[in-house]
Design a protein around this motif. Structure first.
Motif, short mmCIF file in Angstrom:
data_model
loop_
_atom_site.label_atom_id
_atom_site.label_comp_id
_atom_site.label_asym_id
_atom_site.label_seq_id
_atom_site.Cartn_x
_atom_site.Cartn_y
_atom_site.Cartn_z
N ASN A 119 0.83 -1.22 0.00
CA ASN A 119 0.00 0.00 0.00
C ASN A 119 0.86 1.26 0.00
O ASN A 119 0.54 2.23 -0.69
CB ASN A 119 -0.94 0.00 1.20
N LYS A 120 1.95 1.26 0.76
CA LYS A 120 2.83 2.43 0.78
C LYS A 120 3.48 2.64 -0.58
O LYS A 120 3.65 3.78 -1.03
CB LYS A 120 3.90 2.28 1.87
N PHE A 121 3.85 1.54 -1.24
CA PHE A 121 4.43 1.66 -2.58
C PHE A 121 3.38 2.20 -3.55
O PHE A 121 3.70 3.05 -4.39
CB PHE A 121 4.98 0.31 -3.05
N ALA A 122 2.16 1.72 -3.44
CA ALA A 122 1.07 2.22 -4.29
C ALA A 122 0.90 3.72 -4.10
O ALA A 122 0.74 4.47 -5.07
CB ALA A 122 -0.23 1.47 -3.99
N ASP A 123 0.94 4.17 -2.85
CA ASP A 123 0.81 5.61 -2.58
C ASP A 123 1.97 6.39 -3.17
O ASP A 123 1.78 7.45 -3.77
CB ASP A 123 0.74 5.87 -1.06
N ALA A 124 3.18 5.86 -3.01
CA ALA A 124 4.38 6.57 -3.49
C ALA A 124 4.42 6.66 -5.01
O ALA A 124 4.91 7.65 -5.56
CB ALA A 124 5.64 5.87 -2.98
N ALA A 141 2.44 -8.01 -4.98
CA ALA A 141 3.35 -6.86 -4.96
C ALA A 141 3.51 -6.32 -6.37
O ALA A 141 3.49 -7.08 -7.35
CB ALA A 141 4.70 -7.28 -4.39
N HIS A 142 3.69 -5.03 -6.47
CA HIS A 142 4.03 -4.40 -7.74
C HIS A 142 5.37 -4.96 -8.22
O HIS A 142 6.29 -5.16 -7.41
CB HIS A 142 4.20 -2.90 -7.59
N GLY A 143 5.51 -5.19 -9.50
CA GLY A 143 6.80 -5.63 -10.02
C GLY A 143 7.90 -4.64 -9.69
O GLY A 143 9.01 -5.01 -9.30
N TYR A 144 7.58 -3.34 -9.80
CA TYR A 144 8.59 -2.33 -9.50
C TYR A 144 8.90 -2.24 -8.01
O TYR A 144 9.99 -1.82 -7.64
CB TYR A 144 8.19 -0.97 -10.08
N LEU A 145 7.97 -2.63 -7.16
CA LEU A 145 8.28 -2.71 -5.73
C LEU A 145 9.38 -3.75 -5.52
O LEU A 145 10.36 -3.50 -4.82
CB LEU A 145 7.03 -3.08 -4.92
N THR A 146 9.22 -4.91 -6.16
CA THR A 146 10.23 -5.96 -5.98
C THR A 146 11.58 -5.52 -6.53
O THR A 146 12.62 -5.82 -5.94
CB THR A 146 9.79 -7.29 -6.61
N LEU A 147 11.59 -4.77 -7.63
CA LEU A 147 12.85 -4.23 -8.16
C LEU A 147 13.45 -3.21 -7.21
O LEU A 147 14.67 -3.15 -7.04
CB LEU A 147 12.63 -3.58 -9.52
N SER A 148 12.60 -2.42 -6.58
CA SER A 148 13.11 -1.36 -5.70
C SER A 148 13.78 -1.93 -4.44
O SER A 148 14.49 -1.21 -3.74
CB SER A 148 11.98 -0.41 -5.30
N LEU A 149 13.59 -3.21 -4.17
CA LEU A 149 14.23 -3.84 -3.02
C LEU A 149 15.70 -4.19 -3.27
O LEU A 149 16.43 -4.52 -2.34
CB LEU A 149 13.48 -5.12 -2.63
#
Length: 152
Positions: free
Chosen positions: A32-37, A62-70
């Motif tokens: 949810n925080k990633f979605a907001d960001a 999870a968003h694909g880009y969330l997993t990349l951002s890790l």
């Protein structure tokens, strides 16, 4: 954790796995925080009820880009590159998403040194990054990340 102090030490790992990170759980709050960001509130990520009833995974993912951002966070658990003035995330190449990361899954980064070059004092490395999902046969993704290091 792998400690790298200079170009020569880095180069000695060419073609080898550098290590694996700790497991990291991706929960709904992080999604949810990633979605907001990112302003990406697609229901498959944020609407638990709809995802359970209509989604192909019967849960949010999870968003694909969330997993990349890790990658930077997990990479720091694998290697401690010392004696540098600066580290730059230079690029990402040839990433393929193999499997969705369902909410509350645990993921782990595996890193392998694919190439290293000294570009007039700047070290350019290409790391193959594989995001493993605990208890799943296929990774979330495989691709290359490129870092630039300015060793002292």
């Amino acid at each position: 954790m792998l400690i790298i102090n200079n170009f020569e030490e880095y180069q000695s790992h060419l073609g080898k796995e550098l290590g694996v990170s700790n497991w990291h759980k991706i929960d709904q709050e992080q999604i949810n925080k990633f979605a907001d960001a990112t302003l990406d509130h697609q229901w498959i990520h944020t609407d638990k009820e709809r995802a359970e009833n209509e989604g192909p995974f019967k849960a949010t993912i999870a968003h694909g880009y969330l997993t990349l951002s890790l990658i930077p966070y997990l990479w720091k658990q694998i290697a401690d590159v010392r004696n540098i003035k600066m580290e730059i995330n230079y690029g990402i190449e040839s990433f393929k998403f193999g499997q969705a990361v369902v909410v509350d899954s645990e993921v782990q980064l595996k890193a392998k040194l694919m190439s290293i070059a000294n570009l007039r004092g700047v070290t350019k490395v290409t790391i193959e990054a594989t995001l493993v999902i605990k208890d799943q046969p296929k990774p979330a993704y495989v691709g290359n990340v490129v870092f630039l290091y300015h060793f002292i």
